[in-house]
Design a protein around this motif. Structure first.
Motif, short mmCIF file in Angstrom:
data_model
loop_
_atom_site.label_atom_id
_atom_site.label_comp_id
_atom_site.label_asym_id
_atom_site.label_seq_id
_atom_site.Cartn_x
_atom_site.Cartn_y
_atom_site.Cartn_z
N ASP A 299 0.83 -1.20 0.00
CA ASP A 299 0.00 0.00 0.00
C ASP A 299 0.88 1.25 0.00
N HIS A 300 0.46 2.27 -0.77
CA HIS A 300 1.16 3.57 -0.83
C HIS A 300 2.65 3.37 -1.11
N PHE A 301 2.93 2.65 -2.21
CA PHE A 301 4.31 2.30 -2.53
C PHE A 301 5.21 3.53 -2.69
N ARG A 302 4.64 4.64 -3.19
CA ARG A 302 5.49 5.81 -3.40
C ARG A 302 6.04 6.35 -2.08
N ILE A 344 3.08 -6.68 -5.07
CA ILE A 344 2.47 -5.77 -6.04
C ILE A 344 2.64 -4.37 -5.49
N ALA A 345 3.11 -3.45 -6.32
CA ALA A 345 3.32 -2.07 -5.89
C ALA A 345 2.07 -1.25 -6.17
N GLU A 346 1.47 -0.71 -5.12
CA GLU A 346 0.32 0.19 -5.29
C GLU A 346 0.88 1.57 -5.65
N ASP A 347 1.11 1.75 -6.94
CA ASP A 347 1.81 2.95 -7.44
C ASP A 347 0.81 3.94 -8.05
N LEU A 348 -0.24 4.25 -7.30
CA LEU A 348 -1.25 5.18 -7.79
C LEU A 348 -0.96 6.58 -7.29
N GLY A 349 -1.60 7.56 -7.92
CA GLY A 349 -1.38 8.95 -7.52
C GLY A 349 -0.22 9.57 -8.29
N TYR A 350 0.34 10.62 -7.69
CA TYR A 350 1.44 11.33 -8.33
C TYR A 350 2.72 10.50 -8.18
N THR A 352 6.66 9.73 -9.32
CA THR A 352 7.87 10.34 -9.89
C THR A 352 8.70 9.29 -10.63
N ASP A 353 9.67 9.77 -11.37
CA ASP A 353 10.60 8.85 -12.06
C ASP A 353 11.33 7.97 -11.05
N GLU A 354 11.64 8.54 -9.88
CA GLU A 354 12.36 7.77 -8.86
C GLU A 354 11.53 6.60 -8.36
N VAL A 355 10.22 6.80 -8.24
CA VAL A 355 9.34 5.71 -7.79
C VAL A 355 9.27 4.62 -8.85
N ASN A 356 9.15 5.01 -10.11
CA ASN A 356 9.14 4.02 -11.20
C ASN A 356 10.45 3.25 -11.27
#
Length: 506
Positions: A299-302, A344-350, A352-356
């Motif tokens: 949850d909230h991976f970023r 599984i990465a919950e990568d929703l919302g804003y 960034t390139d660093e998160v990807n």
């Protein structure tokens, strides 16, 4: 660092335990849960996504739990306790578990469940003494603190641990030992509850796994402030060392949907202290979760790469700031300890390139939610033509509208975009829904997940959660007739057609 292996191509359903049918006001690990597994198997479904299984507190959210390790007492099936000889059927007669079959009444659960479980405990402390002692020894690293925490809360009329007297709040040994001596039976009661929870859940999970259905569980990034996690691990959180009050709390910055942002109120981690402890809390937390689930949705991976830090005294999230975490240190440690684990990465919302880059470095599949995808240029990463194989596509999530609710609430401009993209020439939303379901099934994403409501064609009156609201969430339930043979056949045929079929049988 070896990357995570790809998830097997398949389809999945979001169906929380509390949403299952039962005679006792809330879904449990009982017969209806096994019937649900049979339905998933008949429908060729490979993945069953449930929400966190922890004990819930004020607001009933499974994402605000008293513990990262314990299980929810409400999910213990009472009929199984009868079969075990711990309850008599007559003891449950004439009890009102709620008048609305479609919705959980948590007030009733709170007032009835513990009284019933106390009756079961009175018999179990003799008949299951050996088994409970063995369980307690095995789970002592978290269970002793949890049972003590809940017993103190009970004696303090459920107030937050921050309001306990200083010696208990600060975990002074003399005060804790005195409480243990004076409240041994109450502490043992909370141990019994966890014994029954894990015993029943493990049997249900094994049944699902025998049918080659994998369980996807959620791991909230933060712990609740009023939790045994915060009480025991205050040193790794951004808490005032004297008062234990939060210094900074979590949330999300203002955006197009909220000019004040989101103020969650969870205490933030002290990443320096986490590193000094070699991420011991996270290793134990993930290890415990991997026993409950086959796959963990982070949850909230970023928030692992950078987290939004808000002064605890603020009334909104306007004046927070982004702070860096230590994600590579953490996940290197996790991968070394649990090399076969799947996330599984919950990568929703804003994002960034660093998160990807972080997600791709470990080959964690990200999420695509079709409802978030429509704009004038059809260039969203959430549209099927832009999906990558190592991803999970969602028709809806527990925090969004159902797919039918999304279609019903779409304005003319959005409807035009949806119809254009999916080549829809009908105003029948049930037909439109199934064509979108089919398109997601046909996509290249390794896993396609649907809320059960998306197969039933139910609107937002069956919505699981509306973020930033209180008292109306986590309540929706199925009825037995929802698990229809024709529906299972329809899902199965589509799963076969697009290479997502689960062939597993018990």
């Amino acid at each position: 660092m070896e990357k995570q292996k790809r998830l097997e191509r398949g389809n999945g359903v979001i169906l929380p335990i509390f949403s299952l049918p039962s005679n006792y006001g809330i879904g449990t690990f009982g017969e209806a849960a096994y019937d649900a597994v049979d339905f998933l198997s008949d429908a060729g479904i490979k993945y069953w996504q449930i929400l966190p299984l922890g004990p819930t507190s004020y607001g009933d959210s499974p994402y605000q739990s008293f513990s990262s390790f314990a299980g929810n007492p409400y999910f213990i099936d009472l009929d199984i306790l009868i079969e075990e000889g711990l309850l008599e059927k007559e003891e449950l007669e004439n009890l009102n578990f709620g008048d609305k079959a479609r919705f959980v009444d948590y007030g009733i659960q709170y007032n009835l469940r513990y009284r019933i479980l106390e009756k079961a405990y009175d018999k179990a402390k003799d008949s299951l003494k050996k088994e409970i002692v063995a369980f307690r020894k095995k789970e002592a690293y978290w269970l002793d603190d949890y049972a003590l925490f809940m017993a103190i809360k009970h004696e303090k009329f459920d107030v937050s641990w921050l309001e306990w007297e200083d010696d208990l709040k600060n975990r002074k040994k003399t005060a804790l030992n005195k409480f243990k001596r004076e409240n041994k039976d109450l502490i043992d009661f909370y141990v019994f509850i966890q014994y029954e929870f894990f015993s029943q859940w493990q049997k249900l999970k094994e049944y699902a796994n025998r049918k080659e259905i994998k369980i996807i569980g959620d791991l909230p990034i933060y712990v609740a402030l009023d939790s045994v996690d915060a009480w025991v691990n205050s040193d790794i959180l951004q808490l005032n060392p004297d008062t234990k009050e939060p210094i900074k709390v979590g949330g999300a910055p203002p955006d197009a949907y909220s000019q004040d942002g989101q103020l969650w109120g969870n205490p933030l981690y002290d990443w320096k202290k986490l590193a000094e402890s070699d991420y011991d809390f996270w290793i134990k937390r993930i290890g415990s979760s991997l026993r409950l689930y086959d796959i963990l949705r982070l949850d909230h991976f970023r928030g692992f790469e950078a987290y939004y830090s808000i002064p605890a005294e603020d009334d909104n999230a306007r004046f927070g700031e982004w702070q860096k975490g230590k994600p590579y240190e953490l996940f290197d440690r996790v991968r070394a300890k649990f090399p076969a684990a799947c996330f599984i990465a919950e990568d929703l919302g804003y994002i960034t390139d660093e998160v990807n880059e972080l997600k791709d470095y470990y080959a964690f599949p990200g999420m695509n939610v079709i409802q978030f995808s429509f704009g004038e240029n059809f260039d969203s990463d959430y549209l099927p033509h832009n999906y990558e194989r190592n991803s999970v596509v969602y028709a809806s999530t527990h925090d969004s509208d159902t797919l039918m609710g999304f279609l019903e609430n779409a304005d003319d401009a959005l409807n035009e975009l949806i119809n254009l993209y999916f080549d829809l020439d009908t105003e029948d939303n049930k037909e439109r829904l199934w064509k979108i379901n089919r398109a997601l099934m046909a996509s290249v994403s390794d896993v396609a997940v649907f809320e059960f409501q998306d197969f039933l064609g139910f609107g937002n009156d069956s919505k699981i959660n509306s973020p930033a609201t209180l008292g109306i969430n986590w309540k929706w339930r199925c009825l037995e007739e929802d698990f229809d043979d024709d529906l299972a056949k329809k899902i199965k045929n589509m799963a076969k057609l697009y290479g997502r079929f689960n062939h597993g049988q018990a």
